[in-house]
Scaffold this motif. Structure first.
Motif, PDB file in Angstrom:
ATOM      1  N   SER A 129       0.833  -1.206   0.000  1.00  0.00           N
ATOM      2  CA  SER A 129       0.000   0.000   0.000  1.00  0.00           C
ATOM      3  C   SER A 129       0.867   1.255   0.000  1.00  0.00           C
ATOM      4  CB  SER A 129      -0.914   0.023   1.221  1.00  0.00           C
ATOM      5  OG  SER A 129      -1.912  -0.955   1.090  1.00  0.00           O
TER       6      SER A 129
ATOM      7  N   SER B  21       2.542   1.632  -3.423  1.00  0.00           N
ATOM      8  CA  SER B  21       1.630   2.010  -4.502  1.00  0.00           C
ATOM      9  C   SER B  21       0.897   3.315  -4.182  1.00  0.00           C
ATOM     10  CB  SER B  21       0.642   0.876  -4.775  1.00  0.00           C
ATOM     11  OG  SER B  21      -0.093   0.587  -3.615  1.00  0.00           O
ATOM     12  N   THR B  22       1.404   4.091  -3.254  1.00  0.00           N
ATOM     13  CA  THR B  22       0.939   5.443  -2.909  1.00  0.00           C
ATOM     14  C   THR B  22      -0.435   5.488  -2.242  1.00  0.00           C
ATOM     15  OG1 THR B  22      -0.270   6.073  -4.916  1.00  0.00           O
ATOM     16  CG2 THR B  22       2.113   6.321  -4.979  1.00  0.00           C
ATOM     17  N   LEU B  23      -0.992   4.350  -1.854  1.00  0.00           N
ATOM     18  CA  LEU B  23      -2.313   4.391  -1.245  1.00  0.00           C
ATOM     19  C   LEU B  23      -2.245   4.677   0.252  1.00  0.00           C
ATOM     20  CD1 LEU B  23      -4.128   1.527  -3.132  1.00  0.00           C
ATOM     21  CD2 LEU B  23      -4.578   3.967  -3.269  1.00  0.00           C
TER      22      LEU B  23
ATOM     23  N   ARG C 252       5.825  12.590  -5.133  1.00  0.00           N
ATOM     24  CA  ARG C 252       5.325  12.606  -6.516  1.00  0.00           C
ATOM     25  C   ARG C 252       4.467  11.375  -6.774  1.00  0.00           C
ATOM     26  NH1 ARG C 252      11.041  12.814  -8.565  1.00  0.00           N
ATOM     27  NH2 ARG C 252      10.294  12.522 -10.682  1.00  0.00           N
TER      28      ARG C 252
ATOM     29  N   ASP D 143       1.600  10.945  -8.172  1.00  0.00           N
ATOM     30  CA  ASP D 143       0.979  10.786  -9.488  1.00  0.00           C
ATOM     31  C   ASP D 143       1.936  10.181 -10.504  1.00  0.00           C
ATOM     32  OD1 ASP D 143      -1.432  11.542  -8.698  1.00  0.00           O
ATOM     33  OD2 ASP D 143      -1.561  13.389  -9.882  1.00  0.00           O
ATOM     34  N   GLU D 144       3.218  10.553 -10.399  1.00  0.00           N
ATOM     35  CA  GLU D 144       4.184   9.966 -11.323  1.00  0.00           C
ATOM     36  C   GLU D 144       4.343   8.487 -11.044  1.00  0.00           C
ATOM     37  OE1 GLU D 144       7.951  12.165 -12.169  1.00  0.00           O
ATOM     38  OE2 GLU D 144       6.764  13.765 -11.257  1.00  0.00           O
TER      39      GLU D 144
ATOM     40  N   ARG E 280       2.070   6.571  -9.771  1.00  0.00           N
ATOM     41  CA  ARG E 280       0.846   5.888 -10.208  1.00  0.00           C
ATOM     42  C   ARG E 280       0.812   5.649 -11.704  1.00  0.00           C
ATOM     43  NH1 ARG E 280      -3.747   8.924  -6.655  1.00  0.00           N
ATOM     44  NH2 ARG E 280      -2.858   8.414  -4.642  1.00  0.00           N
ATOM     45  N   ARG E 281       1.357   6.571 -12.445  1.00  0.00           N
ATOM     46  CA  ARG E 281       1.370   6.389 -13.899  1.00  0.00           C
ATOM     47  C   ARG E 281       2.256   5.209 -14.295  1.00  0.00           C
ATOM     48  NH1 ARG E 281      -0.157  11.669 -15.065  1.00  0.00           N
ATOM     49  NH2 ARG E 281       1.542  12.524 -13.857  1.00  0.00           N
TER      50      ARG E 281
ATOM     51  N   ILE F  28       3.009   2.417 -12.364  1.00  0.00           N
ATOM     52  CA  ILE F  28       2.815   1.123 -11.708  1.00  0.00           C
ATOM     53  C   ILE F  28       1.449   0.531 -12.044  1.00  0.00           C
ATOM     54  CG2 ILE F  28       4.295   1.715  -9.742  1.00  0.00           C
ATOM     55  CD1 ILE F  28       1.689   2.095  -8.100  1.00  0.00           C
TER      56      ILE F  28
ATOM     57  N   VAL G 266      -1.293  -2.340 -10.247  1.00  0.00           N
ATOM     58  CA  VAL G 266      -1.495  -3.028  -8.978  1.00  0.00           C
ATOM     59  C   VAL G 266      -2.612  -4.063  -9.107  1.00  0.00           C
ATOM     60  CG1 VAL G 266      -1.896  -2.756  -6.512  1.00  0.00           C
ATOM     61  CG2 VAL G 266      -0.916  -0.865  -7.806  1.00  0.00           C
TER      62      VAL G 266
ATOM     63  N   PHE H 249      -4.778  -6.147  -6.530  1.00  0.00           N
ATOM     64  CA  PHE H 249      -5.013  -6.195  -5.095  1.00  0.00           C
ATOM     65  C   PHE H 249      -5.361  -7.593  -4.643  1.00  0.00           C
ATOM     66  CE2 PHE H 249      -5.822  -1.846  -6.347  1.00  0.00           C
ATOM     67  CZ  PHE H 249      -5.087  -1.160  -5.414  1.00  0.00           C
TER      68      PHE H 249
ATOM     69  N   HIS I  43      -6.277   6.138 -16.719  1.00  0.00           N
ATOM     70  CA  HIS I  43      -4.841   6.361 -16.737  1.00  0.00           C
ATOM     71  C   HIS I  43      -4.428   7.267 -17.887  1.00  0.00           C
ATOM     72  CE1 HIS I  43      -4.685   3.228 -13.746  1.00  0.00           C
ATOM     73  NE2 HIS I  43      -3.450   3.599 -13.500  1.00  0.00           N
TER      74      HIS I  43
ATOM     75  N   ARG J  33      -5.606  -5.927 -16.601  1.00  0.00           N
ATOM     76  CA  ARG J  33      -5.993  -4.542 -16.344  1.00  0.00           C
ATOM     77  C   ARG J  33      -4.811  -3.742 -15.789  1.00  0.00           C
ATOM     78  NH1 ARG J  33     -10.555  -3.267 -11.946  1.00  0.00           N
ATOM     79  NH2 ARG J  33      -8.862  -3.967 -10.629  1.00  0.00           N
TER      80      ARG J  33
ATOM     81  N   ASP K 129      -0.550  -8.332  -4.890  1.00  0.00           N
ATOM     82  CA  ASP K 129      -0.707  -8.653  -3.478  1.00  0.00           C
ATOM     83  C   ASP K 129      -1.429  -9.991  -3.362  1.00  0.00           C
ATOM     84  OD1 ASP K 129      -0.682  -8.508  -0.773  1.00  0.00           O
ATOM     85  OD2 ASP K 129      -1.970  -6.741  -0.589  1.00  0.00           O
TER      86      ASP K 129
ATOM     87  N   ARG L  32      -2.225  17.997 -17.764  1.00  0.00           N
ATOM     88  CA  ARG L  32      -2.884  17.608 -16.537  1.00  0.00           C
ATOM     89  C   ARG L  32      -4.412  17.784 -16.582  1.00  0.00           C
ATOM     90  NH1 ARG L  32      -1.730  15.444 -11.379  1.00  0.00           N
ATOM     91  NH2 ARG L  32      -3.871  14.840 -11.074  1.00  0.00           N
TER      92      ARG L  32
ATOM     93  N   ARG M  34     -10.042   1.050  -4.140  1.00  0.00           N
ATOM     94  CA  ARG M  34      -8.589   1.211  -4.233  1.00  0.00           C
ATOM     95  C   ARG M  34      -8.105   1.067  -5.667  1.00  0.00           C
ATOM     96  NH1 ARG M  34      -4.992  -1.322  -0.001  1.00  0.00           N
ATOM     97  NH2 ARG M  34      -5.456  -3.307  -0.974  1.00  0.00           N
TER      98      ARG M  34
ATOM     99  N   VAL N 231      -5.871   4.177  -7.167  1.00  0.00           N
ATOM    100  CA  VAL N 231      -4.466   4.002  -7.501  1.00  0.00           C
ATOM    101  C   VAL N 231      -4.161   4.554  -8.906  1.00  0.00           C
ATOM    102  CG1 VAL N 231      -4.416   1.738  -8.608  1.00  0.00           C
ATOM    103  CG2 VAL N 231      -2.573   2.383  -7.059  1.00  0.00           C
ATOM    104  N   ALA N 232      -5.200   5.004  -9.586  1.00  0.00           N
ATOM    105  CA  ALA N 232      -4.999   5.651 -10.889  1.00  0.00           C
ATOM    106  C   ALA N 232      -4.495   7.072 -10.675  1.00  0.00           C
ATOM    107  CB  ALA N 232      -6.309   5.663 -11.669  1.00  0.00           C
ATOM    108  N   PRO N 233      -3.754   7.609 -11.646  1.00  0.00           N
ATOM    109  CA  PRO N 233      -3.227   8.965 -11.476  1.00  0.00           C
ATOM    110  C   PRO N 233      -4.311  10.015 -11.666  1.00  0.00           C
ATOM    111  CG  PRO N 233      -2.563   8.090 -13.594  1.00  0.00           C
ATOM    112  CD  PRO N 233      -3.317   7.015 -12.899  1.00  0.00           C
TER     113      PRO N 233
END
Lengths: 311, 284
Positions: free
Chosen positions: A52, A55-57, A75, A77-78, A80-81, A83, A85, A87, A109, A152, A164, B19, B110, B114-116
């Motif tokens: 978690s 993956s920035t959560l 950063r 958002d960078e 997230r672009r 990676i 995931v 779950f 995305h 996905r 995970d 953006r 989630r 987790v998307a930007p």
């Protein structure tokens, strides 16, 4: 401020605290690009918390982590672009079709329309879902849903794929299928795979593993290295005359041998390579041979004092 | 370049150029996901509409006979029709909130988070998508306008549909606000059940709120549904052949005209959505 050599994941002193509980104690981890890295540990070891954070959560309580070249806290958002995931719990939209799931994910995305279709088609193909892409995900089997989720997560061509507990709750056949796809993935693209598991067999499939227990890293290395570090193989022999066999093994080969109620036990590194020589040179007649290598469970037992199989 | 603004504190570092465009693309995807879901489950839509239809046909006709014989004024079917339309909006709006709570509880959320994409973009997209589906669902009930004694005048139907969209937006925004604050699905269900029913009855949807005691009447004035029902009713009465306009909300002797009522709903909806988005962005 980038790392000296390219690393897909690099953490320094990564820590997460929930109230009084420390879920992850200062984690130092480096995963190379293109590596398949397994995070092995029992439930509650802090594996999911780590994923978690990576993956920035979840915000780290202390320390830092860089994933695919960007800091997860500064950063996100960078990160997230770059990676994907998968779950632990199923997260596909059951009312939508497989294709629609991939489509909306790609659009979230920011993937251009024209790329979405071809990318989805090749991933659905690869995951063996092409013929079911127009059916609602609710009609998929557990294994199919998992493979769809992997597809996905790969839609936007991530550099790091997080999984995970990718096969928890799947039957053995579906598990094998998911793994087959993950292996194909490793061959085709240079995507880094970071997965958590409490299955020893799955950890064996990784290039390198880290053993985690109570939020701490207790060992890391290749599965081979971890196993050889804790001890040698054991060769079990059944013979007509155990006493004489032990004596001649000691004298002739200088190996550590002993008699047990079940036959002769020889401890040595690289046990399998000794088998032909032992059979050829023992006059007492070998009736059966078995080589046991230390398992990852032995590794886990060695480092934590507990077994993963029978906690 | 982007300047620091009140809504974007501390989000200025290293934002790539496209953006805004990518947030908009994400927003569109989120809205389309809701409408796609609606089309994917026609049975669910049918069931959602069953309840208001039952109220309309069974309760409406039954009460119509009773009210008609007792007072001899107006047509109850026409009176209750706006309330039925609003009921048809209420259900899908509630479902939208429920899905937010459920998705968060099961972890489904989630996969989106987790998307930007900014969290408030997600919430606005979800709200607008649900507004669209709620409008479409309640819009189906416009096919029964004839039962209320209304002509199938395209302008009238269009006006009603537009108002339904606004009502749907306001309701969905309020439900979203509740969904952001309540984390357990059981709590959400009972909390919304407890609030929605009295609000519905105190809106004048089924009966006139004129005869209510003062304290209850005050409650009707702060009830967004009151303005929703009255706006719809003003439109209905305006188009009905011999329609009598029942009295609507009363602001100290002044009855707000249709446009003011629509404005009230619009402002309330936007405020609720802004609050929800703010709260949702802060939750980590």
């Amino acid at each position: 401020m980038s790392a000296p050599e390219p690393a897909a994941i690099r953490t320094r002193g990564l820590r997460r605290v929930y109230g009084d509980t420390v879920a992850v104690h200062g984690l130092d981890l480096t995963v190379a690009e293109g590596e398949k890295f397994g995070f092995l540990g029992p439930n509650g070891a802090g594996k999911s918390t780590t994923i978690s954070m990576l993956s920035t959560l979840l915000r780290p309580s202390a320390g830092r982590a860089e994933v695919a070249g960007a800091d997860v806290a500064h950063r996100p958002d960078e990160v997230r672009r770059r990676i994907g995931v998968v779950f632990q719990e199923p997260t596909a939209d059951r009312e939508l079709t497989g294709w629609q799931n991939l489509y909306f994910h790609a659009r979230l995305h920011g993937m251009p329309q024209r790329e979405v279709r071809s990318q989805a088609r090749s991933l659905l193909d690869m995951m063996g879902l092409a013929d079911r892409s127009e059916a609602p995900v609710g009609t998929y089997s557990g294994g199919m849903q998992r493979r769809l989720e992997v597809a996905r997560a790969l839609m936007h061509r991530p550099r790091v794929l997080f999984l995970d507990e990718p096969t928890t709750g799947l039957d053995p056949q579906s598990r094998a299928q998911v793994w087959q796809k993950l292996h194909e993935l490793g061959r085709q693209d240079a995507v880094t795979v970071f997965l958590t598991t409490h299955y020893l067999e799955e950890a064996e499939n990784c290039d390198r593993i880290a053993v985690m227990d109570h939020g701490r890293l207790v060992a890391q290395g290749t599965p081979q290295a971890l196993k050889s570090a804790i001890g040698a193989d054991v060769v079990h022999l059944r013979t007509g005359d155990d006493e004489n066999t032990v004596r001649s093994i000691r004298e002739r080969f200088g190996l550590d041998a002993e008699t047990t109620p079940d036959g002769v036990r020889v401890r040595t590194a690289d046990g399998a390579r000794w088998v032909p020589r032992l059979c050829a040179h023992l006059a007492t007649g070998v009736t059966s041979v078995a080589v046991t290598r230390p398992s990852l469970d032995d590794v886990f037992l060695h480092h934590t004092g507990r077994s993963l199989r029978n906690p | 370049m982007l300047k620091p603004t009140a809504e974007r504190p501390g989000r200025l570092t290293a934002r790539p150029p496209g953006r805004r465009a990518s947030e908009l693309a994400a927003l569109r995807a989120l809205v389309r996901r809701e409408t796609t879901r609606l089309i994917a489950s026609p049975a669910q839509t049918g069931l959602t509409l069953l309840n208001p239809l039952l109220y309309f046909v069974v309760l409406g006709t039954g009460l119509s006979a009773m009210v008609g014989s007792a007072s001899g004024t107006g047509d109850y079917m026409m009176y209750v029709y706006p309330g039925i339309l609003m009921m048809a909006v209420q259900m899908p709006a509630l479902n939208a909130g429920m899905s937010i709570v459920r998705d968060r509880e099961t972890g489904l959320l989630r996969a989106v988070l987790v998307a930007p994409v900014r969290r408030d973009t997600f919430l606005v997209g979800k709200c607008l998508g649900s507004t669209a589906t709620a409008t479409a669902q309640s819009g189906l009930l416009l096919a029964f306008a004839g039962l209320a004694g209304l002509p199938y005048d395209p302008l009238l139907l269009l006006a009603l549909l537009g108002e339904l969209a606004l009502v749907a937006f306001t309701l969905t925004a309020f439900v979203t606000l509740a969904a952001v604050r309540i984390t357990r699905i059981e709590t959400f269900q009972s909390a919304l059940g407890v609030t929605m029913l009295p609000l519905f009855f105190l809106s004048g949807a089924m009966f006139s709120v004129e005869g209510l005691p003062v304290w209850l009447a005050a409650l009707t004035l702060v009830n967004p549904l009151t303005y929703a029902v009255d706006a719809l009713r003003q439109t209905v009465a305006g188009a009905a052949p011999g329609g009598v306009l029942p009295t609507g909300p009363d602001w100290g002797g002044w009855e707000p005209p249709l446009l003011v009522e629509l404005l009230v709903m619009c402002v309330l909806g936007l405020a609720a959505l802004a609050l929800a988005a703010r709260r949702f962005s802060r939750a980590a």
